[in-house]
Design an enzyme around this catalytic site. Structure first.
Site, PDB file in Angstrom:
ATOM      1  CB  SER A 336     -35.609   1.717  -0.641  1.00 19.91           C
ATOM      2  OG  SER A 336     -34.300   1.891  -1.151  1.00 19.91           O
ATOM      3  CE1 TYR A 349     -34.669  -3.748  -0.689  1.00 17.35           C
ATOM      4  CE2 TYR A 349     -33.947  -1.808  -1.902  1.00 17.35           C
ATOM      5  CZ  TYR A 349     -34.282  -2.416  -0.710  1.00 17.35           C
ATOM      6  OH  TYR A 349     -34.236  -1.696   0.460  1.00 17.35           O
TER       7      TYR A 349
END
Length: 437
Positions: A336, A349
């Site tokens: 990401s 995350y």
């Protein structure tokens, strides 16, 4: 190389059922290969011809009188295990080399002197109807893979395969892979279906890779699986939601990527039912928002178990299969933009995705020599279902629902579809790109 003499004799197909050659064509084919590239020059052809001539430096040395015999008898034969280990990573083993190595090498020098120059200067047209498989070790220091180009001119039933090994390690270290290739050709000539690797190696055949996608029941995983399928690949999809995986298409399995035992069973089943994958996309992931101090240990474990350990498991179980096969492959790890853009509300995350990015770099360095590429994909805000399952630290379920709705609307406004990420994944595999931001 010498065995080609028997294979290219007229009527040899009545006596020889199949033939597997390691490190190139016969000397006559090599002579025509060189002649064609010098007579009809192109930048690419000349570059390859010159490269092969540089790799063939030892041939000139072998034609020097007396000296090569002395070097073999007094130096090389005595230190052969050490040389193999240092040059190609072949571990020493009992009983190797044979005590006749020096004498055998001297006989080999005589064969070079008697055949090499005449065959290159006046190559004969040597054809065969025998089914032939040419295995080209990619890291061969003496015979380059392009020498197998154009062989179908002489061998209509031809398979060309690459093995990520060296000239000597192809047999001494990676003999199991060579034995498997030989067996696949023998079985096919005997009537068995063509193995996947053999079908891919057939001259003129269009490759149909086997692709495994985790988290393929929705979002980026589903778009990627369908994009590979549209390109002609055979696709295996796994997801926690088996029904969603089936809706994606391909071969569907229910798998929890955070469970190592499940992933190992999944890899075993893929190997048994479909073969070794050519491409693996570790995509399965979960979303979580929360600052570091607000995120509980249980929430950290959930995020890391799926986003990091799921990728580790996928890389381990399938990467090992690819490495053992010896014919290369590609691993794609979906990270990401959060991996390198720190956001305080995405502590767990972002940490998990940063770890995936570094894992990809480390793994790439390790498996590059085996012909396995590794790409890390780092998309930003993508309109997928992850926002509807994201959890939030320290909030009631009602407040989490409001946050999910707000995040979903924000992602939709950006209007970046998962199909665009899938296209980047296919491009990364095709080009070997390491990181896609």
């Amino acid at each position: 190389v010498q065995s080609w003499e028997a294979v290219t004799e007229p009527g040899s197909d009545a006596r020889i059922a199949s033939f597997t050659s390691i490190s190139g064509p016969c000397l006559d084919h090599m002579g025509y290969w060189m002649r064609d590239r010098w007579r009809r020059p192109s930048p690419r052809g000349l570059r390859r011809a010159l490269s092969q001539q540089l790799h063939s430096w030892y041939v000139l040395l072998f034609h020097v009188p007396v000296l090569p015999e002395l070097v073999w008898r007094l130096v090389v034969a005595k230190r052969w295990p050490l040389l193999l280990h240092r040059l190609e990573g072949v571990p020493p083993r009992p009983g190797h080399p044979a005590r006749t190595l020096a004498r055998d090498a001297v006989h080999g020098l005589s064969l070079y002197r008697a055949n090499f120059r005449p065959r290159l200067r006046r190559p004969r047209e040597r054809r065969t109807e025998v089914p032939v498989q040419v295995v080209m070790p990619v890291h061969d220091r003496y015979v380059t893979p392009p020498l197998a180009e154009g062989l179908q001119r002489w061998v209509p039933r031809l398979w060309r395969r690459r093995l990520y090994a060296g000239h000597w390690s192809a047999l001494l270290r990676d003999g199991a892979q060579v034995a498997r290739m030989v067996t696949e050709l023998i079985d096919h000539v005997g009537g068995a279906p063509e193995a996947r690797g053999l079908a891919r190696a057939r001259a003129g055949a269009k490759a149909r890779p086997l692709v495994v996608v985790t988290g393929g029941g929705s979002g980026i995983g589903r778009a990627t699986a369908r994009a590979f399928a549209a390109s002609g690949a055979e696709v295996v999809v796994c997801d926690l939601d088996e029904r969603a995986a089936r809706e994606t298409g391909g071969h569907a399995y229910r798998v929890d990527v955070s469970d190592e035992a499940q992933m190992r069973r999944f890899a075993d089943e893929v190997l048994r039912a479909h073969g070794v994958p050519d491409i693996v996309v570790n995509n399965a992931g979960v979303g979580h928002a929360g600052t570091f101090l607000a995120t509980t240990g249980e929430e950290w474990r959930r995020v890391l178990d799926v986003n990091l350990w799921g990728v580790i498991h996928g890389c381990q179980v399938f990467g090992k299969l690819m490495a053992e096969r010896g014919e290369g492959g590609h691993i794609v790890n979906v990270a990401s933009a959060a991996a390198y853009l720190p956001v305080k509300s995405l502590a767990a995350y972002a940490t998990s995705k940063a770890a995936v990015l570094m894992l990809s770099d480390v793994l790439r360095a390790e498996v590059a020599g085996r012909g396995i590429g590794v790409s890390a994909i780092c998309p930003g805000l993508v309109d997928t279902g992850i926002t509807r399952t994201t959890t939030f630290s320290g909030l009631s379920e009602e407040e989490q629902d409001r946050r999910r709705d707000a995040a979903t609307r924000a992602y939709r406004r950006r209007n970046f579809a998962p199909e665009r990420v899938a296209a980047e994944i296919l491009r990364a595999v095709e080009t070997g790109r390491a990181t896609v931001p």
